[in-house]
Motif scaffolding. Structure first.
Motif, short mmCIF file in Angstrom:
data_model
loop_
_atom_site.label_atom_id
_atom_site.label_comp_id
_atom_site.label_asym_id
_atom_site.label_seq_id
_atom_site.Cartn_x
_atom_site.Cartn_y
_atom_site.Cartn_z
N TRP A 247 -7.63 -16.10 -5.53
CA TRP A 247 -7.66 -17.29 -6.33
C TRP A 247 -6.32 -17.98 -6.57
O TRP A 247 -6.00 -19.26 -6.40
CB TRP A 247 -8.49 -17.28 -7.67
CG TRP A 247 -9.81 -17.05 -7.47
CD1 TRP A 247 -10.45 -15.79 -7.75
CD2 TRP A 247 -10.99 -17.72 -6.96
NE1 TRP A 247 -11.81 -15.65 -7.45
CE2 TRP A 247 -12.16 -16.89 -6.96
CE3 TRP A 247 -10.84 -19.39 -6.87
CZ2 TRP A 247 -13.29 -17.36 -6.65
CZ3 TRP A 247 -12.15 -19.68 -6.64
CH2 TRP A 247 -13.31 -18.84 -6.33
N VAL B 97 -13.19 -24.16 -6.09
CA VAL B 97 -14.32 -23.59 -5.88
C VAL B 97 -15.21 -24.41 -4.72
O VAL B 97 -15.84 -23.78 -4.01
CB VAL B 97 -15.17 -23.45 -7.30
CG1 VAL B 97 -16.62 -23.01 -7.01
CG2 VAL B 97 -14.41 -22.46 -8.07
N LEU C 280 -23.26 -21.45 -4.77
CA LEU C 280 -23.57 -21.28 -6.21
C LEU C 280 -24.85 -21.68 -6.50
O LEU C 280 -25.59 -22.38 -5.95
CB LEU C 280 -22.65 -22.48 -6.98
CG LEU C 280 -21.06 -22.85 -6.84
CD1 LEU C 280 -20.53 -23.97 -7.43
CD2 LEU C 280 -20.66 -21.47 -7.30
N GLN D 298 -11.58 -18.79 -11.01
CA GLN D 298 -12.64 -17.77 -10.75
C GLN D 298 -13.76 -17.59 -11.93
O GLN D 298 -14.85 -17.27 -11.63
CB GLN D 298 -11.92 -16.38 -10.91
CG GLN D 298 -12.58 -15.03 -10.60
CD GLN D 298 -11.79 -13.78 -10.81
OE1 GLN D 298 -10.57 -13.70 -11.23
NE2 GLN D 298 -12.82 -12.92 -10.69
N TYR E 130 -16.31 -19.97 -10.74
CA TYR E 130 -17.43 -19.24 -9.78
C TYR E 130 -18.15 -18.18 -10.24
O TYR E 130 -19.45 -18.01 -9.96
CB TYR E 130 -16.35 -18.81 -8.49
CG TYR E 130 -16.85 -17.80 -7.44
CD1 TYR E 130 -18.15 -18.65 -6.72
CD2 TYR E 130 -16.82 -16.63 -7.61
CE1 TYR E 130 -18.65 -17.75 -5.90
CE2 TYR E 130 -17.53 -15.73 -6.71
CZ TYR E 130 -18.54 -16.38 -5.79
OH TYR E 130 -19.28 -15.56 -5.17
N LYS F 22 -21.98 -18.59 -9.70
CA LYS F 22 -22.60 -18.06 -8.52
C LYS F 22 -24.00 -17.50 -8.65
O LYS F 22 -24.67 -17.16 -9.91
CB LYS F 22 -21.50 -16.89 -8.16
CG LYS F 22 -21.75 -15.68 -8.99
CD LYS F 22 -20.70 -14.75 -8.32
CE LYS F 22 -20.95 -13.25 -9.12
NZ LYS F 22 -20.06 -12.38 -8.70
#
Ligand SMILES: [Zn+2]
Length: 464
Positions: free
Chosen positions: A3, A131, A138, A457, A460, A464
């Motif tokens: 990231w 992202v 996602l 991060q 995500y 996710k």
């Protein structure tokens, strides 16, 4: 996924966009307020700047009547929310460079709003962008929710959540790293002193005026009283100086044309911990109550002393409580007023997350001699430490910084409390100077980059 590498690849753009955003003077301005821009032109420009940036870069943007907006990524029933605000407090004086120049020097960007909250807002925006551009799948929708009057009345979030779905969980980059997971409940209450008429006599010293404090949430550092009537000036003056000496306080005494004026200086502190201050009003009350006052004044100053002096934990008014997460209830007598016509006490209470505001209200209704005139209650805010939000953000923070993510409990309130399951998550790293609302407010560019990687991060992992 690295990231930080993704952030560094966009470093120049991130700095440039942050500066451009900070150059908008987004202070509440009633003069230029309109139907489309309820908080004035500057704030509206900042909101539009972000929303337009979002839609021009492939996100769905929505403006809710100028009160708030959102920028959306992905699909799904559930929403991960990132709550930010674009309004800033007035710039004040004493800046080294213009407060809206966004001057970059010594690795810092200097501007009103750099830390609170436009710098981290741009970090969160870039995090969403990273992202999005990663193409990673996602399961949930991600929404950056943009408020516009966090620094005043929070009408923005009221309006927003009247019309839009509450996120399943989320965070507000508007306070401290690592994670603030518990915020006490906050009550402001105004108590009116109501002496029983039968005992009222006009003999004795008259207190023509007494006042101390301007704000519920501060310990007052100044108090003033004017006395007239049947005064023995020399006696009062000498007992006052003895009182000041005994308590190691500063004060003044002056007598002119039959009126004695008393001043007392204490020490200001935030109501989150009244014990860090010295309540000038309560000290002056404690002195006045022992003078030969008429009965109305005697009753008020005696009651103030009995119920509030030397007791910041609400024990004397029987509302004390504590718990493991948030510690003890605190009580601050912030605004004290007395004239012959009316007398009152404005108090600020911070109560533990497991306590009930209704019980405290009931307690305040029972204080002898006082009538509860008005009360506002902002409920405690708490996300259980076993919640997925907490464990995910802890893991992300540790992976990005190498530090353990301690959970913080505070007596104050952060923007995160307007989310149902939300925590404050950055942008101020532990050990950094807190410059929000100060002159020469700045954000360290390296911290801006690090926060962006953490947010990317986090978004995500949560979606996710
Ligand atoms: Zn803020």
């Amino acid at each position: 996924m690295d990231w930080m590498k993704e952030v560094l690849a966009r470093k120049e753009d991130l700095i440039k966009d942050t500066q451009e955003f900070l150059r908008i003077r987004s202070i509440l301005d009633k003069e230029t307020a309109s139907k489309e821009a309820p908080f004035g032109k500057g704030i509206n420009e900042a909101l539009e700047f972000l929303l337009q940036k979002g839609s021009s870069e492939g996100f769905i943007s929505k403006n809710l009547d100028g009160y708030a907006g959102h920028i959306e990524l992905g699909t799904g029933q559930d929403i991960i929310g990132i709550l930010c605000h674009v309004d800033v407090v007035p710039e004040g004086d004493g800046w080294t460079s213009g407060p809206f120049d966004a001057d970059l020097r010594e690795g810092r960007i200097y501007a009103r709003g750099a830390m609170d909250d436009k710098g981290p807002t741009m970090a969160a925006y870039y995090a969403m962008k990273i992202v999005s551009e990663s193409g990673l799948p996602l399961q949930k929708k991600v929404r950056m929710i943009i408020g516009t009057d966090e620094e005043s009345d929070w009408q923005c979030v009221d309006h927003y959540f009247k019309h839009e779905q509450m996120p399943l969980m989320g965070f507000a980059p508007d306070a401290d790293f690592p994670i603030i997971y518990a915020e006490k409940g906050i009550i402001d209450a105004e108590l009116h002193y109501t002496p029983s008429e039968s005992t009222s006599t006009q003999e004795g010293i008259i207190v023509t005026e007494f006042h101390s404090g301007e704000r519920y949430n501060m310990v007052p550092d100044k108090a003033f009283a004017a006395l007239s009537g049947n005064l023995n000036s020399d006696e009062i003056q000498s007992s006052y100086s003895a009182f000041l000496k005994k308590h190691n306080l500063k004060g003044d005494y002056a007598e002119k044309e039959g009126t004695a004026k008393l001043m007392l200086t204490g020490k200001s502190a935030h109501a989150m911990e009244p014990n860090n201050g010295i309540n000038a009003g309560l000290y002056l009350a404690a002195f006045l109550k022992d003078l030969k006052l008429n009965s109305g004044a005697k009753g008020y100053f005696s009651s103030l002393t009995d119920f509030f002096f030397g007791d910041s934990r609400g024990k004397a008014v029987s509302i004390a409580s504590k718990d493991e997460v948030s510690g003890e209830l605190t009580l601050n007598a912030g605004i004290l007023r007395y004239t012959e016509k009316a007398a009152s006490a404005g108090i600020n209470i911070r109560y533990p997350v497991t306590a009930d505001g209704a019980d405290i209200k009931e307690g305040l209704q029972q204080i002898p001699g006082f009538l509860l005139h008005s009360l506002s209650d902002s409920k405690p805010h708490y996300v259980n430490q076993d919640h997925e939000l907490i464990s995910t953000l802890q893991r992300v923070y540790t992976e990005q910084t190498g530090e353990t993510a301690e959970l913080i409990s505070i007596g104050g309130g952060t923007y995160a409390r307007s989310l149902e399951a939300g925590v404050a998550f950055g942008p101020l790293f532990p050990g950094r100077e807190d410059v929000a609302h100060q002159k020469d407010e700045y954000i360290i560019v390296d911290d801006l980059l690090k926060a962006t990687a953490i947010y990317a991060q986090a978004i995500y992992e949560l979606a996710k």
